[in-house]
Design a protein around this motif. Structure first.
Motif, PDB file in Angstrom:
ATOM      1  N   ILE A  44       0.875  -1.175   0.000  1.00  0.00           N
ATOM      2  CA  ILE A  44       0.000   0.000   0.000  1.00  0.00           C
ATOM      3  C   ILE A  44       0.908   1.219   0.000  1.00  0.00           C
ATOM      4  CG2 ILE A  44      -1.783   1.265   1.232  1.00  0.00           C
ATOM      5  CD1 ILE A  44      -2.643  -1.429   2.457  1.00  0.00           C
ATOM      6  N   GLY A  45       0.788   2.050  -1.037  1.00  0.00           N
ATOM      7  CA  GLY A  45       1.654   3.219  -1.218  1.00  0.00           C
ATOM      8  C   GLY A  45       1.331   4.358  -0.262  1.00  0.00           C
ATOM      9  N   ALA A  46       2.204   5.333  -0.244  1.00  0.00           N
ATOM     10  CA  ALA A  46       2.108   6.490   0.658  1.00  0.00           C
ATOM     11  C   ALA A  46       0.847   7.307   0.408  1.00  0.00           C
ATOM     12  CB  ALA A  46       3.342   7.370   0.488  1.00  0.00           C
ATOM     13  N   ARG A  47       0.324   7.869   1.464  1.00  0.00           N
ATOM     14  CA  ARG A  47      -0.823   8.790   1.440  1.00  0.00           C
ATOM     15  C   ARG A  47      -2.081   8.169   0.851  1.00  0.00           C
ATOM     16  NH1 ARG A  47       3.607  10.722  -0.164  1.00  0.00           N
ATOM     17  NH2 ARG A  47       3.034  10.640  -2.363  1.00  0.00           N
ATOM     18  N   THR A  48      -2.240   6.876   1.002  1.00  0.00           N
ATOM     19  CA  THR A  48      -3.416   6.174   0.502  1.00  0.00           C
ATOM     20  C   THR A  48      -4.435   6.015   1.622  1.00  0.00           C
ATOM     21  OG1 THR A  48      -2.234   5.019  -1.242  1.00  0.00           O
ATOM     22  CG2 THR A  48      -4.187   3.927  -0.395  1.00  0.00           C
ATOM     23  N   VAL A  49      -5.709   6.070   1.263  1.00  0.00           N
ATOM     24  CA  VAL A  49      -6.799   5.896   2.225  1.00  0.00           C
ATOM     25  C   VAL A  49      -7.550   4.617   1.860  1.00  0.00           C
ATOM     26  CG1 VAL A  49      -8.960   6.863   3.096  1.00  0.00           C
ATOM     27  CG2 VAL A  49      -7.041   8.375   2.570  1.00  0.00           C
ATOM     28  N   ILE A  50      -7.673   3.716   2.828  1.00  0.00           N
ATOM     29  CA  ILE A  50      -8.418   2.472   2.653  1.00  0.00           C
ATOM     30  C   ILE A  50      -9.698   2.620   3.468  1.00  0.00           C
ATOM     31  CG2 ILE A  50      -8.399  -0.035   2.925  1.00  0.00           C
ATOM     32  CD1 ILE A  50      -6.147   0.943   1.103  1.00  0.00           C
ATOM     33  N   GLY A  51     -10.842   2.589   2.817  1.00  0.00           N
ATOM     34  CA  GLY A  51     -12.123   2.799   3.481  1.00  0.00           C
ATOM     35  C   GLY A  51     -12.547   1.633   4.363  1.00  0.00           C
ATOM     36  N   ALA A  52     -13.571   1.876   5.157  1.00  0.00           N
ATOM     37  CA  ALA A  52     -14.116   0.876   6.077  1.00  0.00           C
ATOM     38  C   ALA A  52     -14.553  -0.375   5.327  1.00  0.00           C
ATOM     39  CB  ALA A  52     -15.303   1.463   6.828  1.00  0.00           C
ATOM     40  N   ARG A  53     -14.268  -1.525   5.905  1.00  0.00           N
ATOM     41  CA  ARG A  53     -14.653  -2.836   5.380  1.00  0.00           C
ATOM     42  C   ARG A  53     -14.125  -3.150   3.978  1.00  0.00           C
ATOM     43  NH1 ARG A  53     -17.769  -5.247   9.117  1.00  0.00           N
ATOM     44  NH2 ARG A  53     -19.037  -3.915  10.450  1.00  0.00           N
ATOM     45  N   ALA A  54     -13.124  -2.419   3.526  1.00  0.00           N
ATOM     46  CA  ALA A  54     -12.475  -2.750   2.251  1.00  0.00           C
ATOM     47  C   ALA A  54     -11.580  -3.968   2.465  1.00  0.00           C
ATOM     48  CB  ALA A  54     -11.660  -1.572   1.748  1.00  0.00           C
ATOM     49  N   VAL A  55     -11.374  -4.738   1.415  1.00  0.00           N
ATOM     50  CA  VAL A  55     -10.514  -5.921   1.484  1.00  0.00           C
ATOM     51  C   VAL A  55      -9.442  -5.780   0.412  1.00  0.00           C
ATOM     52  CG1 VAL A  55     -10.411  -8.432   1.285  1.00  0.00           C
ATOM     53  CG2 VAL A  55     -12.441  -7.351   2.263  1.00  0.00           C
ATOM     54  N   ILE A  56      -8.182  -5.873   0.834  1.00  0.00           N
ATOM     55  CA  ILE A  56      -7.050  -5.847  -0.089  1.00  0.00           C
ATOM     56  C   ILE A  56      -6.546  -7.280  -0.182  1.00  0.00           C
ATOM     57  CG2 ILE A  56      -4.844  -4.777  -0.651  1.00  0.00           C
ATOM     58  CD1 ILE A  56      -7.272  -2.805  -0.217  1.00  0.00           C
ATOM     59  N   MET A  57      -6.679  -7.886  -1.347  1.00  0.00           N
ATOM     60  CA  MET A  57      -6.347  -9.294  -1.541  1.00  0.00           C
ATOM     61  C   MET A  57      -4.831  -9.492  -1.707  1.00  0.00           C
ATOM     62  SD  MET A  57      -9.241 -10.804  -1.337  1.00  0.00           S
ATOM     63  CE  MET A  57      -8.996 -12.416  -2.044  1.00  0.00           C
ATOM     64  N   PRO A  58      -4.360 -10.731  -1.497  1.00  0.00           N
ATOM     65  CA  PRO A  58      -2.932 -11.015  -1.617  1.00  0.00           C
ATOM     66  C   PRO A  58      -2.384 -10.663  -3.000  1.00  0.00           C
ATOM     67  CG  PRO A  58      -4.101 -12.905  -0.719  1.00  0.00           C
ATOM     68  CD  PRO A  58      -5.132 -11.913  -1.133  1.00  0.00           C
ATOM     69  N   GLY A  59      -1.220 -10.038  -3.014  1.00  0.00           N
ATOM     70  CA  GLY A  59      -0.531  -9.713  -4.259  1.00  0.00           C
ATOM     71  C   GLY A  59      -0.922  -8.382  -4.867  1.00  0.00           C
ATOM     72  N   ALA A  60      -1.904  -7.692  -4.306  1.00  0.00           N
ATOM     73  CA  ALA A  60      -2.313  -6.396  -4.854  1.00  0.00           C
ATOM     74  C   ALA A  60      -1.299  -5.326  -4.480  1.00  0.00           C
ATOM     75  CB  ALA A  60      -3.692  -6.007  -4.331  1.00  0.00           C
ATOM     76  N   THR A  61      -1.038  -4.433  -5.407  1.00  0.00           N
ATOM     77  CA  THR A  61      -0.181  -3.284  -5.147  1.00  0.00           C
ATOM     78  C   THR A  61      -1.019  -2.038  -5.374  1.00  0.00           C
ATOM     79  OG1 THR A  61       1.835  -4.430  -5.829  1.00  0.00           O
ATOM     80  CG2 THR A  61       1.882  -2.023  -5.882  1.00  0.00           C
ATOM     81  N   ILE A  62      -1.122  -1.233  -4.334  1.00  0.00           N
ATOM     82  CA  ILE A  62      -1.878   0.018  -4.413  1.00  0.00           C
ATOM     83  C   ILE A  62      -0.859   1.139  -4.428  1.00  0.00           C
ATOM     84  CG2 ILE A  62      -3.560   1.486  -3.272  1.00  0.00           C
ATOM     85  CD1 ILE A  62      -4.728  -1.079  -2.052  1.00  0.00           C
TER      86      ILE A  62
END
Length: 111
Positions: free
Chosen positions: A59-77
């Motif tokens: 997960i890159g700098a200054r990123t916002v992940i909202g409530a109940r979001a799911v980041i799956m394995p291997g994802a690059t944000i």
């Protein structure tokens, strides 16, 4: 608040809500950048036991992940992204993008 997750790389300025879940099965695969905000009940995963998948999740700098979001394995944000509440991110999200839905779809640089 939480900085060390059994070998994961979490920036000092990242904020992770106490109810958010960060993968503990493959913690070395988690990287969270500066000034990231992870909302309530969000999940950041780096493994999938059903498929035997262990992949690094970033997960890159200054990123916002909202409530109940799911980041799956291997994802690059990328940096400066917004992941809307409830989104399920299973693929890469480029810098400066918004993503929403299940599966998450990317909208470039909306402010």
């Amino acid at each position: 608040m939480r900085r060390f997750f059994w070998g994961s790389k979490v920036a000092r300025t990242a904020w992770i809500h106490p109810t958010a879940s960060v993968d503990r099965t493959f913690p070395g695969g988690i990287e969270i950048g500066d000034s990231v905000w992870i909302g309530p009940f969000a999940m950041v995963l780096s493994h999938d036991m059903a498929r035997g998948v262990y992949r690094s999740t970033r997960i890159g700098a200054r990123t916002v992940i909202g409530a109940r979001a799911v980041i799956m394995p291997g994802a690059t944000i990328g940096d400066d992204c917004v992941i809307e509440p409830g989104a399920v991110v299973s693929s890469d999200v480029p810098n400066g993008s918004h993503a929403s839905g299940n599966p998450a779809r990317v909208r470039k640089g909306t402010s």
